[in-house]
Design a protein around this motif. Structure first.
Motif, PDB file in Angstrom:
ATOM      1  N   VAL A 239       0.843  -1.191   0.000  1.00 39.22           N
ATOM      2  CA  VAL A 239       0.000   0.000   0.000  1.00 39.22           C
ATOM      3  C   VAL A 239       0.882   1.246   0.000  1.00 39.22           C
ATOM      4  CG1 VAL A 239      -1.820   1.220   1.232  1.00 39.22           C
ATOM      5  CG2 VAL A 239      -1.743  -1.275   1.311  1.00 39.22           C
ATOM      6  N   PRO A 240       0.743   2.113  -1.005  1.00 41.80           N
ATOM      7  CA  PRO A 240       1.540   3.337  -1.010  1.00 41.80           C
ATOM      8  C   PRO A 240       1.113   4.275   0.126  1.00 41.80           C
ATOM      9  CG  PRO A 240       0.198   3.177  -3.013  1.00 41.80           C
ATOM     10  CD  PRO A 240      -0.097   1.984  -2.179  1.00 41.80           C
ATOM     11  N   PHE A 241       2.071   5.022   0.632  1.00 39.40           N
ATOM     12  CA  PHE A 241       1.796   5.921   1.752  1.00 39.40           C
ATOM     13  C   PHE A 241       0.684   6.912   1.420  1.00 39.40           C
ATOM     14  CE2 PHE A 241       2.706   9.588   4.542  1.00 39.40           C
ATOM     15  CZ  PHE A 241       2.534   8.945   5.759  1.00 39.40           C
ATOM     16  N   SER A 242       0.659   7.397   0.195  1.00 36.37           N
ATOM     17  CA  SER A 242      -0.382   8.351  -0.198  1.00 36.37           C
ATOM     18  C   SER A 242      -1.782   7.738  -0.055  1.00 36.37           C
ATOM     19  CB  SER A 242      -0.162   8.837  -1.635  1.00 36.37           C
ATOM     20  OG  SER A 242      -0.191   7.746  -2.535  1.00 36.37           O
ATOM     21  N   PHE A 243      -1.884   6.431  -0.267  1.00 35.39           N
ATOM     22  CA  PHE A 243      -3.165   5.755  -0.103  1.00 35.39           C
ATOM     23  C   PHE A 243      -3.508   5.591   1.377  1.00 35.39           C
ATOM     24  CE2 PHE A 243      -5.757   1.957   0.454  1.00 35.39           C
ATOM     25  CZ  PHE A 243      -6.853   2.306  -0.317  1.00 35.39           C
ATOM     26  N   VAL A 244      -2.515   5.336   2.201  1.00 31.13           N
ATOM     27  CA  VAL A 244      -2.751   5.208   3.647  1.00 31.13           C
ATOM     28  C   VAL A 244      -3.329   6.520   4.182  1.00 31.13           C
ATOM     29  CG1 VAL A 244      -1.722   4.720   5.900  1.00 31.13           C
ATOM     30  CG2 VAL A 244      -0.918   3.490   3.884  1.00 31.13           C
ATOM     31  N   ILE A 245      -2.828   7.629   3.694  1.00 36.03           N
ATOM     32  CA  ILE A 245      -3.351   8.937   4.100  1.00 36.03           C
ATOM     33  C   ILE A 245      -4.818   9.068   3.681  1.00 36.03           C
ATOM     34  CG2 ILE A 245      -3.188  11.434   3.697  1.00 36.03           C
ATOM     35  CD1 ILE A 245      -0.117  10.990   3.461  1.00 36.03           C
ATOM     36  N   LYS A 246      -5.159   8.620   2.482  1.00 36.45           N
ATOM     37  CA  LYS A 246      -6.549   8.662   2.015  1.00 36.45           C
ATOM     38  C   LYS A 246      -7.458   7.824   2.914  1.00 36.45           C
ATOM     39  CE  LYS A 246      -6.532   9.498  -2.923  1.00 36.45           C
ATOM     40  NZ  LYS A 246      -6.859   8.900  -4.224  1.00 36.45           N
ATOM     41  N   ILE A 247      -6.982   6.644   3.305  1.00 40.23           N
ATOM     42  CA  ILE A 247      -7.768   5.775   4.192  1.00 40.23           C
ATOM     43  C   ILE A 247      -7.986   6.457   5.546  1.00 40.23           C
ATOM     44  CG2 ILE A 247      -7.646   3.621   5.557  1.00 40.23           C
ATOM     45  CD1 ILE A 247      -8.512   3.017   2.812  1.00 40.23           C
ATOM     46  N   ALA A 248      -6.927   7.036   6.096  1.00 44.60           N
ATOM     47  CA  ALA A 248      -7.028   7.735   7.386  1.00 44.60           C
ATOM     48  C   ALA A 248      -8.044   8.867   7.289  1.00 44.60           C
ATOM     49  CB  ALA A 248      -5.660   8.256   7.810  1.00 44.60           C
ATOM     50  N   ASP A 249      -7.994   9.623   6.208  1.00 45.59           N
ATOM     51  CA  ASP A 249      -8.942  10.728   6.019  1.00 45.59           C
ATOM     52  C   ASP A 249     -10.366  10.216   5.844  1.00 45.59           C
ATOM     53  OD1 ASP A 249      -6.866  12.563   6.200  1.00 45.59           O
ATOM     54  OD2 ASP A 249      -6.740  12.901   4.030  1.00 45.59           O
ATOM     55  N   LEU A 250     -10.537   9.161   5.063  1.00 41.55           N
ATOM     56  CA  LEU A 250     -11.869   8.610   4.812  1.00 41.55           C
ATOM     57  C   LEU A 250     -12.537   8.170   6.107  1.00 41.55           C
ATOM     58  CD1 LEU A 250     -14.039   7.604   2.762  1.00 41.55           C
ATOM     59  CD2 LEU A 250     -12.805   5.428   2.752  1.00 41.55           C
ATOM     60  N   TYR A 251     -11.793   7.477   6.943  1.00 43.54           N
ATOM     61  CA  TYR A 251     -12.372   6.924   8.165  1.00 43.54           C
ATOM     62  C   TYR A 251     -12.172   7.799   9.398  1.00 43.54           C
ATOM     63  CZ  TYR A 251     -12.946   2.615   5.490  1.00 43.54           C
ATOM     64  OH  TYR A 251     -13.307   1.680   4.557  1.00 43.54           O
ATOM     65  N   GLY A 252     -11.406   8.873   9.266  1.00 41.96           N
ATOM     66  CA  GLY A 252     -11.188   9.773  10.402  1.00 41.96           C
ATOM     67  C   GLY A 252     -10.359   9.138  11.496  1.00 41.96           C
ATOM     68  N   VAL A 253      -9.351   8.375  11.107  1.00 41.74           N
ATOM     69  CA  VAL A 253      -8.465   7.724  12.079  1.00 41.74           C
ATOM     70  C   VAL A 253      -7.037   8.219  11.875  1.00 41.74           C
ATOM     71  CG1 VAL A 253      -9.919   5.658  12.267  1.00 41.74           C
ATOM     72  CG2 VAL A 253      -8.040   5.704  10.608  1.00 41.74           C
ATOM     73  N   SER A 254      -6.207   7.940  12.843  1.00 42.14           N
ATOM     74  CA  SER A 254      -4.817   8.376  12.748  1.00 42.14           C
ATOM     75  C   SER A 254      -3.988   7.394  11.917  1.00 42.14           C
ATOM     76  CB  SER A 254      -4.206   8.515  14.139  1.00 42.14           C
ATOM     77  OG  SER A 254      -4.029   7.244  14.724  1.00 42.14           O
ATOM     78  N   LEU A 255      -2.907   7.900  11.372  1.00 45.59           N
ATOM     79  CA  LEU A 255      -1.960   7.037  10.663  1.00 45.59           C
ATOM     80  C   LEU A 255      -1.339   6.036  11.630  1.00 45.59           C
ATOM     81  CD1 LEU A 255      -0.214   9.703   8.408  1.00 45.59           C
ATOM     82  CD2 LEU A 255      -1.905   7.991   7.711  1.00 45.59           C
ATOM     83  N   ASP A 256      -1.107   6.458  12.874  1.00 47.76           N
ATOM     84  CA  ASP A 256      -0.558   5.550  13.885  1.00 47.76           C
ATOM     85  C   ASP A 256      -1.480   4.356  14.109  1.00 47.76           C
ATOM     86  OD1 ASP A 256       1.765   6.957  14.287  1.00 47.76           O
ATOM     87  OD2 ASP A 256       1.107   7.911  16.148  1.00 47.76           O
TER      88      ASP A 256
END
Length: 74
Positions: free
Chosen positions: A43-60
């Protein structure tokens, strides 16, 4: 990578969303999303950021560094 895939699936299921709906929300191809969620594809980091934003969770949380999805002060 395993924890990220697990948490992606867990967050999606909590909302009652299909993989298809989630892929559409993220404006991406379903097959690619499925491969990310199953751990078949890195999973590219840019996609992880999208997932975090979509669900309102932290990257941690997505990375398994915290147990709660909420943002926590360090």
């Amino acid at each position: 990578m395993e924890i990220l895939s697990h948490r992606m699936k867990e967050l999606r299921n909590e909302r009652g969303w299909s993989q298809d709906r989630t892929a559409r929300e993220l404006d991406m191809v379903l097959r690619t999303y499925c491969r990310y969620e199953s751990g078949e594809k890195d999973v590219p980091f840019s996609f992880v950021i999208k997932i975090a934003d979509l669900y309102g969770v932290s990257l941690d949380y997505l990375a398994g560094r915290t147990d709660g999805p909420d943002f926590e002060a360090r």
